[in-house]
Scaffold this active site. Structure first.
Site, PDB file in Angstrom:
ATOM      1  N   ASP A  43       0.822  -1.211   0.000  1.00  7.98           N
ATOM      2  CA  ASP A  43       0.000   0.000   0.000  1.00  7.98           C
ATOM      3  C   ASP A  43       0.856   1.261   0.000  1.00  7.98           C
ATOM      4  O   ASP A  43       2.017   1.251   0.427  1.00  7.98           O
ATOM      5  CB  ASP A  43      -0.892   0.043   1.249  1.00  7.98           C
ATOM      6  CG  ASP A  43      -2.079  -0.894   1.167  1.00  7.98           C
ATOM      7  OD1 ASP A  43      -2.173  -1.676   0.213  1.00  7.98           O
ATOM      8  OD2 ASP A  43      -2.911  -0.845   2.108  1.00  7.98           O
ATOM      9  N   ASP A  44       0.241   2.356  -0.439  1.00  9.62           N
ATOM     10  CA  ASP A  44       0.678   3.741  -0.227  1.00  9.62           C
ATOM     11  C   ASP A  44       1.647   4.297  -1.270  1.00  9.62           C
ATOM     12  O   ASP A  44       2.009   5.470  -1.191  1.00  9.62           O
ATOM     13  CB  ASP A  44       1.295   3.954   1.158  1.00  9.62           C
ATOM     14  CG  ASP A  44       0.291   3.804   2.275  1.00  9.62           C
ATOM     15  OD1 ASP A  44      -0.901   3.550   1.971  1.00  9.62           O
ATOM     16  OD2 ASP A  44       0.680   3.933   3.456  1.00  9.62           O
ATOM     17  N   HIS A  57      -5.937   2.434  -4.322  1.00 10.46           N
ATOM     18  CA  HIS A  57      -5.939   2.705  -2.881  1.00 10.46           C
ATOM     19  C   HIS A  57      -6.626   4.033  -2.571  1.00 10.46           C
ATOM     20  O   HIS A  57      -6.555   4.514  -1.439  1.00 10.46           O
ATOM     21  CB  HIS A  57      -4.494   2.727  -2.377  1.00 10.46           C
ATOM     22  CG  HIS A  57      -4.349   2.583  -0.901  1.00 10.46           C
ATOM     23  ND1 HIS A  57      -5.150   1.764  -0.133  1.00 10.46           N
ATOM     24  CD2 HIS A  57      -3.465   3.154  -0.024  1.00 10.46           C
ATOM     25  CE1 HIS A  57      -4.776   1.833   1.134  1.00 10.46           C
ATOM     26  NE2 HIS A  57      -3.766   2.680   1.234  1.00 10.46           N
ATOM     27  N   HIS A  97      -4.925   9.754   0.820  1.00 16.18           N
ATOM     28  CA  HIS A  97      -4.883   8.815   1.948  1.00 16.18           C
ATOM     29  C   HIS A  97      -5.581   9.451   3.155  1.00 16.18           C
ATOM     30  O   HIS A  97      -4.961   9.764   4.166  1.00 16.18           O
ATOM     31  CB  HIS A  97      -3.438   8.462   2.278  1.00 16.18           C
ATOM     32  CG  HIS A  97      -3.276   7.167   3.001  1.00 16.18           C
ATOM     33  ND1 HIS A  97      -3.445   7.038   4.354  1.00 16.18           N
ATOM     34  CD2 HIS A  97      -2.978   5.931   2.531  1.00 16.18           C
ATOM     35  CE1 HIS A  97      -3.222   5.778   4.704  1.00 16.18           C
ATOM     36  NE2 HIS A  97      -2.948   5.075   3.610  1.00 16.18           N
ATOM     37  N   TYR A 149      -6.144   3.083   5.222  1.00 20.00           N
ATOM     38  CA  TYR A 149      -6.248   2.623   6.606  1.00 20.00           C
ATOM     39  C   TYR A 149      -7.120   1.363   6.734  1.00 20.00           C
ATOM     40  O   TYR A 149      -7.394   0.913   7.850  1.00 20.00           O
ATOM     41  CB  TYR A 149      -6.807   3.710   7.529  1.00 20.00           C
ATOM     42  CG  TYR A 149      -5.993   4.973   7.544  1.00 20.00           C
ATOM     43  CD1 TYR A 149      -4.784   5.043   8.239  1.00 20.00           C
ATOM     44  CD2 TYR A 149      -6.418   6.100   6.848  1.00 20.00           C
ATOM     45  CE1 TYR A 149      -4.028   6.207   8.236  1.00 20.00           C
ATOM     46  CE2 TYR A 149      -5.661   7.272   6.846  1.00 20.00           C
ATOM     47  CZ  TYR A 149      -4.471   7.314   7.542  1.00 20.00           C
ATOM     48  OH  TYR A 149      -3.715   8.466   7.543  1.00 20.00           O
ATOM     49  N   HIS A 209       3.863  -2.159   3.215  1.00 25.49           N
ATOM     50  CA  HIS A 209       3.845  -0.807   2.664  1.00 25.49           C
ATOM     51  C   HIS A 209       5.174  -0.525   1.980  1.00 25.49           C
ATOM     52  O   HIS A 209       6.238  -0.784   2.559  1.00 25.49           O
ATOM     53  CB  HIS A 209       3.596   0.224   3.762  1.00 25.49           C
ATOM     54  CG  HIS A 209       2.265   0.083   4.431  1.00 25.49           C
ATOM     55  ND1 HIS A 209       2.026  -0.866   5.412  1.00 25.49           N
ATOM     56  CD2 HIS A 209       1.088   0.753   4.258  1.00 25.49           C
ATOM     57  CE1 HIS A 209       0.757  -0.780   5.811  1.00 25.49           C
ATOM     58  NE2 HIS A 209       0.174   0.198   5.133  1.00 25.49           N
TER      59      HIS A 209
END
Length: 265
Positions: A57-58, A108, A112, A149, A203
């Site tokens: 992720d991210d 995603h 964020h 999250y 991540h």
């Protein structure tokens, strides 16, 4: 108007905001691992026996993502990268590089953020916008969505469905976003929760976590893959993990889409 009727409508109006909030945030209970595993195995990333899905992720993050791509190459592993739309359009070459190396790109969200207030129109726009950006950059429409999250709301779930995406969270995570994370702690945490057919969350960026924590995830990768293989499990992307996976090259709509740029290195 009767006395009862006169009392009903003010009471209903007072309860309406609470009801709307409950409908909006109710699905966030799936953040709890026990709830996911018991009631929503597909959402928890449960897939075919003998396989583990590896997800990140991210990203994309030009500081850290290239290191992950290099280690995955050395390990002979392909993974699924859940990217943020705003970062994808800032770093298009890195998105294309991830795709060229055989990895799967997924949504995603555009940013964020935490979705505490209902905003279904924004959810629809941002999920669709990110999916479209990935299509424009790679020529392949994404299959998967994971909310930032891991907080799933009704609006975001519906936005993903409207965009033709399947929502998936994870079965095991390394808590690699913490300041005290180490390769050993990340690997041990994943080993504690990971089962045959599970999905691993790591991540590839510290942009929304403790500074430098991505080093712990990177350092843990060889051991995580090695332990899976020692247990007779293959490691790969989500598209190889679930029988419902499908490879789509066109967006699920009739609107005209600009042709993606031809790959060039």
């Amino acid at each position: 108007m009767s006395v009862m009727t006169g009392r009903f409508w003010p009471a209903a109006a007072a309860l309406l905001p609470a009801a709307v909030a409950a409908v909006h945030i109710g699905p966030a209970a799936t953040w709890l691992p026990g709830v996911r595993r018991l009631l929503f195995p597909g959402l928890s990333g449960a897939g075919r026996s003998g396989h583990v899905a590896l997800t990140f992720d991210d990203g994309p993050d030009p500081v850290s993502t290239p290191y992950f791509l290099d280690v995955l190459d050395r390990l002979g592993v392909r993974a699924t990268f859940f990217v943020l739309g705003e970062e994808a359009v800032r770093h298009p070459a890195l998105v294309r590089e991830t795709h060229w190396r055989g990895h799967e790109l997924a949504v995603h969200g555009w940013t964020h953020d935490r979705p505490w207030r209902p905003s279904p129109a924004r959810d629809r726009e941002e999920v669709a916008r990110t999916a479209q950006a990935l299509y424009d950059l790679t020529g392949r429409y994404p299959q998967w969505y994971r909310p930032p999250y891991g907080i799933l709301t009704t609006g975001r779930w519906l936005a993903a469905r409207r965009a033709g995406l399947r929502t998936v969270l994870w079965s095991a995570w390394g808590k690699d976003w913490r300041a005290d994370a180490t390769p050993a702690s990340v690997g041990a945490r994943i080993a504690m929760d990971l089962l045959d057919g599970g999905t691993v969350l790591l991540h590839d960026s510290d942009r929304h976590a403790a500074a430098g924590c991505w080093h712990a995830a990177l350092g843990a990768l060889p051991a995580i893959v090695g332990e899976c293989r020692a247990a007779g499990l293959t490691v790969g992307p989500l598209s190889d993990h679930t029988p419902l996976g499908h490879r789509t090259t066109r967006p699920p709509s009739s609107r005209t889409v600009a042709s993606p740029p031809a790959p060039s290195r």
